[in-house]
Design an enzyme around this catalytic site. Structure first.
Site, mmCIF file in Angstrom:
data_model
loop_
_atom_site.group_PDB
_atom_site.id
_atom_site.type_symbol
_atom_site.label_atom_id
_atom_site.label_comp_id
_atom_site.label_asym_id
_atom_site.label_seq_id
_atom_site.Cartn_x
_atom_site.Cartn_y
_atom_site.Cartn_z
ATOM 1 N N GLY A 100 0.743 -1.107 -0.004
ATOM 2 C CA GLY A 100 0.031 0.049 0.031
ATOM 3 C C GLY A 100 0.949 1.307 -0.067
ATOM 4 N N LEU A 101 1.202 1.838 -1.193
ATOM 5 C CA LEU A 101 1.859 3.126 -1.386
ATOM 6 C C LEU A 101 1.132 4.198 -1.099
ATOM 7 C CD1 LEU A 101 4.269 2.726 -4.446
ATOM 8 C CD2 LEU A 101 4.918 2.443 -2.033
ATOM 9 N N SER A 102 1.337 4.802 0.152
ATOM 10 C CA SER A 102 0.474 6.141 0.376
ATOM 11 C C SER A 102 0.903 7.277 -0.015
ATOM 12 C CB SER A 102 0.517 6.034 1.949
ATOM 13 O OG SER A 102 1.679 6.322 2.424
ATOM 14 N N GLY A 103 2.345 7.402 -0.547
ATOM 15 C CA GLY A 103 3.065 8.500 -0.922
ATOM 16 C C GLY A 103 3.626 9.395 0.348
ATOM 17 N N GLY A 104 4.050 8.425 1.241
ATOM 18 C CA GLY A 104 4.706 8.895 2.303
ATOM 19 C C GLY A 104 6.136 8.035 2.427
ATOM 20 N N ASP A 121 7.461 6.076 4.719
ATOM 21 C CA ASP A 121 7.504 4.883 5.378
ATOM 22 C C ASP A 121 7.112 3.688 4.374
ATOM 23 O OD1 ASP A 121 8.029 6.131 7.759
ATOM 24 O OD2 ASP A 121 6.065 6.205 8.400
ATOM 25 N N CYS A 124 -9.935 1.602 9.865
ATOM 26 C CA CYS A 124 -9.444 1.756 8.669
ATOM 27 C C CYS A 124 -8.537 0.819 8.347
ATOM 28 C CB CYS A 124 -8.475 3.184 8.123
ATOM 29 S SG CYS A 124 -7.998 3.397 6.635
ATOM 30 N N MET A 167 -4.219 3.673 -2.426
ATOM 31 C CA MET A 167 -5.744 3.807 -2.196
ATOM 32 C C MET A 167 -6.161 5.135 -2.273
ATOM 33 S SD MET A 167 -5.872 1.033 1.032
ATOM 34 C CE MET A 167 -4.061 0.910 1.501
ATOM 35 N N CYS A 207 -6.792 8.592 8.189
ATOM 36 C CA CYS A 207 -5.949 7.819 7.430
ATOM 37 C C CYS A 207 -6.628 8.176 5.991
ATOM 38 C CB CYS A 207 -6.037 6.360 7.862
ATOM 39 S SG CYS A 207 -7.602 5.517 7.596
ATOM 40 N N GLY A 230 3.591 0.527 5.862
ATOM 41 C CA GLY A 230 4.720 1.117 6.180
ATOM 42 C C GLY A 230 4.319 1.357 7.626
#
Length: 395
Positions: A7-11, A13, A100, A33, A200, A124
């Site tokens: 899950g790549l959140s753009g952060g 970690d 979440c 997501m 989140c 992460g």
């Protein structure tokens, strides 16, 4: 080669999590997501999802892994946002981040990942996964992250054995500075990016405005209760049973206007939570006012001066049976059993010495020291050593 969907959140970690998995020889796929469409309640330039998804894409390109965006906003609205509104309406304070993880990342998202042929889903989170054998079968453990300052196992306190079996936490053995160092060395665009503080995956949301969209403002009165009030006098009570004593210790004090003085007005008791200090707009007190109770029926808020006000503290809390969750089902208590644990009632709280007492209708968590601002709707987690073994919704 096992396939992992991250899950790549753009952060930073999740970026480093993806990098580490690739280094370990996994086939890695990055998935972003998208959980929210309504920009009217986000503080526009604070991490809107567009910027995050672009950063996630740039990281995937840099690492040479496939990348796509999945739109989970309908699921998110139904499972998280609607639930939040209904909880606030009842005067409870939900924890959307815990939900979440249980309902979105390790359920809806995990199902999408498995449909892409993934063996695992990775995030992460600063936590670790252990594995032991019980009766010849593997049993998975949720362990605290090595970085005590960043340990996020609390947010995963509702995961099941099935979810943990498929989960990987690549950065759990690292500290935050080490993660940033790896990102800088790899020249990842997220290396210096600040951590997002919002709900989140929605980005930074103004919670009062967010709630006001659904919950109508309703003017009510703010009362202040003196710390010397006789409600707080220690009375010697003889209890017939341990259960009766715990029920007494976990129960809320019932406040009425005649034990308090009127100090102001508010826009709706359902916008406020126990222990809250900001947003009351009442001045002229020697110490700041903290909310000690909200009454949704009469739309009244009761406050007390100072963070040591006796109205803030309780020695026990109750979790109804259907809200008790064991990550380690083998440790589950039967009625009449007790277990010494450490527990916390909010993220980043130091672990507290406590005893679990299981009865027919639910479980009491009894603390050695009284706890401040035990809040209905939040999660209590219980731990043995560095392992989080279960949790429940405070009722």
């Amino acid at each position: 080669m096992k396939r992992v969907v991250v899950g790549l959140s753009g952060g930073v970690d999740s970026s480093v999590a993806a990098y580490l998995l690739k280094e370990q020889g996994y086939e890695v796929i990055g998935l972003f997501m998208k959980n929210w469409h309504d920009d009217s309640v986000t503080i526009s330039n604070e991490c809107p999802w567009l910027e995050d998804s672009n950063d996630a894409l740039l990281v995937a390109q840099k690492l040479g892994i496939p990348f796509q965006t999945v739109d989970l906003s309908e699921h998110y609205k139904e499972k998280i946002v609607d639930y939040m509104f209904s909880e606030y309406e009842k005067g409870r304070t939900p924890n959307p981040d815990v939900l979440c993880n249980r309902e979105i990342k390790f359920d809806v998202f995990m199902k999408i990942a498995l449909s892409l042929g993934a063996d695992y889903v990775a995030t992460g989170h600063y936590c670790r996964k252990g594995e032991i054998e019980i009766d010849g079968k593997p049993m998975y453990q949720l362990l605290a992250g090595i970085d005590g300052n960043k340990d996020q196992s609390y947010f995963l306190c509702q995961l099941s054995q099935d979810q943990l079996a498929k989960a990987l936490f690549p950065i759990g053995e690292l500290t935050k500075p080490e993660v940033r160092e790896i990102a800088a060395k790899m020249e990842l665009v997220t290396a210096e990016k600040k951590d997002s503080q919002g709900l989140c995956f929605i980005g930074k949301v103004r919670l009062p405005e967010f709630l006001q969209q659904q919950l109508q403002p309703k003017e009510g009165l703010i009362y202040e209760v003196s710390a010397q009030n006789e409600l707080y006098q220690e009375n010697q009570i003889n209890f017939d049973s341990v259960e009766e004593k715990l029920k007494y210790e976990a129960s809320n004090i019932h406040y009425t206007p005649d034990v308090a003085k009127l100090v102001g007005k508010h826009q709706g008791a359902h916008y406020y939570t126990i222990g809250q200090r900001k947003g009351l707009n009442v001045g002229g007190t020697k110490e700041p006012l903290f909310i000690i109770a909200t009454d949704i029926e009469t739309n009244a808020i009761y406050t007390g001066q100072g963070h040591n006000h006796p109205g803030l503290f309780k020695k026990a809390l109750f979790v109804a049976n259907d809200e008790v969750h064991w990550i380690r089902p083998d440790l589950c208590l039967k009625s009449g059993e007790t277990l010494k644990v450490k527990a916390r009632i909010r993220y980043r709280q130091e672990l507290q010495q406590a005893t679990l007492h299981q009865f027919d209708n639910g479980m009491y968590v009894e603390f050695e020291q009284p706890q401040s601002a035990i809040t209905e709707g939040q999660f209590v987690s219980w731990h043995i050593g560095e392992e989080l073994i279960g949790s429940g919704v405070i009722s």
